[in-house]
Design a protein around this motif. Structure first.
Motif, PDB file in Angstrom:
ATOM      1  N   VAL A  47       0.830  -1.199   0.000  1.00 45.95           N
ATOM      2  CA  VAL A  47       0.000   0.000   0.000  1.00 45.95           C
ATOM      3  C   VAL A  47       0.871   1.258   0.000  1.00 45.95           C
ATOM      4  CG1 VAL A  47      -1.654   1.337   1.356  1.00 45.95           C
ATOM      5  CG2 VAL A  47      -1.968  -1.127   1.078  1.00 45.95           C
ATOM      6  N   PHE A  48       1.957   1.230   0.765  1.00 45.19           N
ATOM      7  CA  PHE A  48       2.837   2.395   0.829  1.00 45.19           C
ATOM      8  C   PHE A  48       3.496   2.654  -0.522  1.00 45.19           C
ATOM      9  CE2 PHE A  48       7.035   4.289   1.559  1.00 45.19           C
ATOM     10  CZ  PHE A  48       6.678   5.425   2.263  1.00 45.19           C
ATOM     11  N   VAL A  49       3.952   1.603  -1.172  1.00 48.95           N
ATOM     12  CA  VAL A  49       4.652   1.767  -2.449  1.00 48.95           C
ATOM     13  C   VAL A  49       3.687   2.188  -3.554  1.00 48.95           C
ATOM     14  CG1 VAL A  49       5.962   0.558  -4.240  1.00 48.95           C
ATOM     15  CG2 VAL A  49       6.489   0.169  -1.831  1.00 48.95           C
ATOM     16  N   LEU A  50       2.499   1.592  -3.584  1.00 48.68           N
ATOM     17  CA  LEU A  50       1.574   1.826  -4.690  1.00 48.68           C
ATOM     18  C   LEU A  50       0.653   3.014  -4.479  1.00 48.68           C
ATOM     19  CD1 LEU A  50       0.519  -1.827  -5.613  1.00 48.68           C
ATOM     20  CD2 LEU A  50       2.319  -0.421  -6.623  1.00 48.68           C
ATOM     21  N   MET A  51       0.452   3.461  -3.242  1.00 46.04           N
ATOM     22  CA  MET A  51      -0.496   4.536  -2.983  1.00 46.04           C
ATOM     23  C   MET A  51       0.149   5.751  -2.314  1.00 46.04           C
ATOM     24  SD  MET A  51      -3.927   2.453  -1.800  1.00 46.04           S
ATOM     25  CE  MET A  51      -4.847   3.982  -1.799  1.00 46.04           C
ATOM     26  N   VAL A  52       0.889   5.527  -1.244  1.00 41.21           N
ATOM     27  CA  VAL A  52       1.443   6.662  -0.506  1.00 41.21           C
ATOM     28  C   VAL A  52       2.568   7.332  -1.290  1.00 41.21           C
ATOM     29  CG1 VAL A  52       2.549   7.380   1.636  1.00 41.21           C
ATOM     30  CG2 VAL A  52       0.778   5.614   1.682  1.00 41.21           C
ATOM     31  N   CYS A  53       3.466   6.522  -1.840  1.00 33.98           N
ATOM     32  CA  CYS A  53       4.592   7.101  -2.589  1.00 33.98           C
ATOM     33  C   CYS A  53       4.136   7.938  -3.781  1.00 33.98           C
ATOM     34  CB  CYS A  53       5.545   5.992  -3.027  1.00 33.98           C
ATOM     35  SG  CYS A  53       6.491   5.271  -1.666  1.00 33.98           S
ATOM     36  N   PRO A  54       3.192   7.472  -4.617  1.00 38.71           N
ATOM     37  CA  PRO A  54       2.728   8.342  -5.709  1.00 38.71           C
ATOM     38  C   PRO A  54       2.100   9.647  -5.234  1.00 38.71           C
ATOM     39  CG  PRO A  54       2.113   6.078  -6.139  1.00 38.71           C
ATOM     40  CD  PRO A  54       2.628   6.111  -4.737  1.00 38.71           C
ATOM     41  N   ILE A  55       1.368   9.592  -4.110  1.00 41.54           N
ATOM     42  CA  ILE A  55       0.763  10.821  -3.595  1.00 41.54           C
ATOM     43  C   ILE A  55       1.838  11.787  -3.116  1.00 41.54           C
ATOM     44  CG2 ILE A  55      -0.690  11.751  -1.753  1.00 41.54           C
ATOM     45  CD1 ILE A  55      -2.414   9.271  -1.971  1.00 41.54           C
ATOM     46  N   LEU A  56       2.865  11.261  -2.437  1.00 42.20           N
ATOM     47  CA  LEU A  56       3.966  12.117  -1.994  1.00 42.20           C
ATOM     48  C   LEU A  56       4.715  12.695  -3.181  1.00 42.20           C
ATOM     49  CD1 LEU A  56       5.360  10.004   0.995  1.00 42.20           C
ATOM     50  CD2 LEU A  56       3.899  12.030   1.096  1.00 42.20           C
ATOM     51  N   TRP A  57       4.900  11.882  -4.218  1.00 43.24           N
ATOM     52  CA  TRP A  57       5.559  12.368  -5.432  1.00 43.24           C
ATOM     53  C   TRP A  57       4.733  13.459  -6.091  1.00 43.24           C
ATOM     54  CZ3 TRP A  57       3.976  11.442 -10.667  1.00 43.24           C
ATOM     55  CH2 TRP A  57       4.902  11.860 -11.621  1.00 43.24           C
ATOM     56  N   LEU A  58       3.414  13.270  -6.143  1.00 42.78           N
ATOM     57  CA  LEU A  58       2.528  14.277  -6.713  1.00 42.78           C
ATOM     58  C   LEU A  58       2.569  15.561  -5.903  1.00 42.78           C
ATOM     59  CD1 LEU A  58       0.433  14.337  -9.082  1.00 42.78           C
ATOM     60  CD2 LEU A  58      -1.312  13.921  -7.353  1.00 42.78           C
ATOM     61  N   LEU A  59       2.596  15.427  -4.581  1.00 36.83           N
ATOM     62  CA  LEU A  59       2.668  16.600  -3.716  1.00 36.83           C
ATOM     63  C   LEU A  59       3.964  17.361  -3.919  1.00 36.83           C
ATOM     64  CD1 LEU A  59       1.325  18.212  -1.429  1.00 36.83           C
ATOM     65  CD2 LEU A  59       2.444  16.687   0.199  1.00 36.83           C
ATOM     66  N   SER A  60       5.057  16.640  -4.110  1.00 36.34           N
ATOM     67  CA  SER A  60       6.343  17.304  -4.340  1.00 36.34           C
ATOM     68  C   SER A  60       6.354  18.046  -5.675  1.00 36.34           C
ATOM     69  CB  SER A  60       7.474  16.273  -4.291  1.00 36.34           C
ATOM     70  OG  SER A  60       7.353  15.343  -5.358  1.00 36.34           O
ATOM     71  N   LEU A  61       5.716  17.482  -6.699  1.00 36.46           N
ATOM     72  CA  LEU A  61       5.658  18.162  -7.995  1.00 36.46           C
ATOM     73  C   LEU A  61       4.825  19.437  -7.931  1.00 36.46           C
ATOM     74  CD1 LEU A  61       5.161  15.202 -10.518  1.00 36.46           C
ATOM     75  CD2 LEU A  61       7.238  16.535 -10.126  1.00 36.46           C
ATOM     76  N   SER A  62       3.804  19.428  -7.061  1.00 30.65           N
ATOM     77  CA  SER A  62       2.902  20.584  -7.007  1.00 30.65           C
ATOM     78  C   SER A  62       3.569  21.825  -6.418  1.00 30.65           C
ATOM     79  CB  SER A  62       1.655  20.229  -6.196  1.00 30.65           C
ATOM     80  OG  SER A  62       1.975  20.028  -4.826  1.00 30.65           O
ATOM     81  N   GLU A  73       3.368  28.812  -6.591  1.00 33.59           N
ATOM     82  CA  GLU A  73       2.744  29.505  -7.709  1.00 33.59           C
ATOM     83  C   GLU A  73       1.698  28.635  -8.410  1.00 33.59           C
ATOM     84  OE1 GLU A  73       5.747  28.694 -11.408  1.00 33.59           O
ATOM     85  OE2 GLU A  73       6.373  30.226  -9.959  1.00 33.59           O
ATOM     86  N   ASN A  74       1.872  27.326  -8.353  1.00 32.94           N
ATOM     87  CA  ASN A  74       0.883  26.455  -8.974  1.00 32.94           C
ATOM     88  C   ASN A  74      -0.451  26.532  -8.255  1.00 32.94           C
ATOM     89  OD1 ASN A  74       2.794  25.396 -10.867  1.00 32.94           O
ATOM     90  ND2 ASN A  74       3.607  24.077  -9.254  1.00 32.94           N
ATOM     91  N   TYR A  75      -0.427  26.631  -6.931  1.00 25.54           N
ATOM     92  CA  TYR A  75      -1.666  26.794  -6.172  1.00 25.54           C
ATOM     93  C   TYR A  75      -2.220  28.203  -6.327  1.00 25.54           C
ATOM     94  CZ  TYR A  75      -0.479  22.340  -3.977  1.00 25.54           C
ATOM     95  OH  TYR A  75      -0.173  21.025  -3.747  1.00 25.54           O
ATOM     96  N   ALA A  76      -1.312  29.199  -6.424  1.00 29.66           N
ATOM     97  CA  ALA A  76      -1.768  30.573  -6.642  1.00 29.66           C
ATOM     98  C   ALA A  76      -2.474  30.702  -7.982  1.00 29.66           C
ATOM     99  CB  ALA A  76      -0.579  31.534  -6.573  1.00 29.66           C
ATOM    100  N   ALA A 276      -0.628  20.692 -13.099  1.00 29.02           N
ATOM    101  CA  ALA A 276      -1.475  19.500 -13.069  1.00 29.02           C
ATOM    102  C   ALA A 276      -1.420  18.820 -11.707  1.00 29.02           C
ATOM    103  CB  ALA A 276      -1.041  18.526 -14.171  1.00 29.02           C
ATOM    104  N   ALA A 277      -0.230  18.763 -11.120  1.00 23.30           N
ATOM    105  CA  ALA A 277      -0.087  18.145  -9.796  1.00 23.30           C
ATOM    106  C   ALA A 277      -0.853  18.941  -8.743  1.00 23.30           C
ATOM    107  CB  ALA A 277       1.386  18.045  -9.423  1.00 23.30           C
ATOM    108  N   ALA A 278      -0.817  20.276  -8.842  1.00 21.51           N
ATOM    109  CA  ALA A 278      -1.549  21.109  -7.879  1.00 21.51           C
ATOM    110  C   ALA A 278      -3.051  20.870  -7.988  1.00 21.51           C
ATOM    111  CB  ALA A 278      -1.226  22.583  -8.112  1.00 21.51           C
TER     112      ALA A 278
END
Length: 305
Positions: A47-62, A73-76, A276-278
């Motif tokens: 679950v951590f590898v398939l779900m948590v890691c992608p979400i953390l990666w997405l959060l870092s891109l945002s 600036e992406n959220y702005a 897109a990540a934001a």
């Protein structure tokens, strides 16, 4: 009569013995907890590898700006552009409309499944499950053919004299909602049917014996008891509708855009995945809030039973 061996009554437990028993129970509890953790560790790792890691990666891109540094600036961009706010509102509005229509269509079917004899309910359940055997893409294109200007629906309405000329049923909100409802109705029926089957039928008979009409007994007994399953099905339908992409893209014809479509366009238009990540993170947060509120509502309804 044979003599009955009598055992002496146990005496009071001393403080030392009490503490020893407490420590033994505490050791057993810790050992059981470690055993449970060890048993679930492989699943938690997956679950951590398939779900948590992608979400953390997405959060870092945002939080990566156009210059490659950390930035919000992406959220702005979301709060500064009215088009994003309107798209979020349209996405939630479509999800809400689809959920309500699914309730209106799915509740009678689930009720019929619950009260029919097993032989008939099995046939009806098969009809509910058949759409799962067909790809969503195929079903969406089928609706495109059925609802187009020269499709079966428009030709039938013209032949019956209901309309004088074909009406637009695709590449608009109508076609998008119809296609999404067709895909989502089974996801509401299944948990609702499971909840209805757990209701004791004697309760309705007891209400009738006490002078209640069938309608009054349904609204006072059956409907409240089925609410946890209904809310669970509504949550499933609503959350899944928020991430729809294929059906709005095909039946909406580019005129109805939801968040998932905008995320795809952001990846294509911008040199980075930040915008897109934001959008994905904001959609995830809003979905989490909806799930939290719905969970509290389900627990409240379950406690009220």
């Amino acid at each position: 009569m044979a003599d009955v061996t009598s055992f002496p009554a146990p005496g009071p437990i001393g403080q030392a013995e009490f503490e020893a028993n407490r420590r033994a129970l505490e050791r057993d509890r810790r050992a059981e907890t470690r055993m449970r953790i060890n048993l679930t560790l492989p699943a938690l790792l997956v679950v951590f590898v398939l779900m948590v890691c992608p979400i953390l990666w997405l959060l870092s891109l945002s939080v990566v700006g156009g210059d490659g540094g950390l930035s919000l600036e992406n959220y702005a961009l979301f709060f500064s552009e009215q088009v994003y706010v309107e798209m979020f509102l349209k996405t939630f509005m479509i999800a809400f409309v689809v959920t309500i229509i699914c309730v209106l269509l799915g509740y009678p079917v689930a009720y019929l499944l619950a009260i029919l004899p097993p032989s008939w309910s099995g046939v009806l359940m098969l009809a509910v499950l058949v759409p799962f055997w067909t790809s969503g893409l195929v079903r969406t294109f089928s609706w495109l053919i059925i609802l187009q200007r020269n499709g079966i629906v428009n030709k039938s309405l013209v032949w019956l004299g209901v309309i004088d000329k074909p009406i637009p049923l695709v590449h608009n909100m109508t076609g998008t909602v119809i296609g999404m409802v067709h895909i989502m109705v089974p996801f509401l029926i299944l948990p609702l049917y499971a909840s209805m089957k757990a209701i004791d039928g004697n309760l309705m008979r007891a209400g009738a014996n006490l002078g209640s009409s069938p309608t009054h007994a349904f609204f006072r007994i059956f409907l409240p008891l089925s609410m946890p399953g209904l809310v669970a099905g509504m949550i499933m339908v609503f959350v899944m509708c928020l991430g729809f992409y294929i059906t709005p893209a095909i039946l909406g014809g580019g005129k109805i855009k939801m968040i998932a479509q905008r995320i795809e366009e952001s990846i294509s238009l911008y040199p980075t995945w930040g915008p897109a990540a934001a959008l994905a993170v904001l959609l995830l947060l809003m979905t989490a809030v909806c799930l939290f509120i719905s969970l509290k509502l389900v627990r409240w309804l379950a406690a009220g039973r």
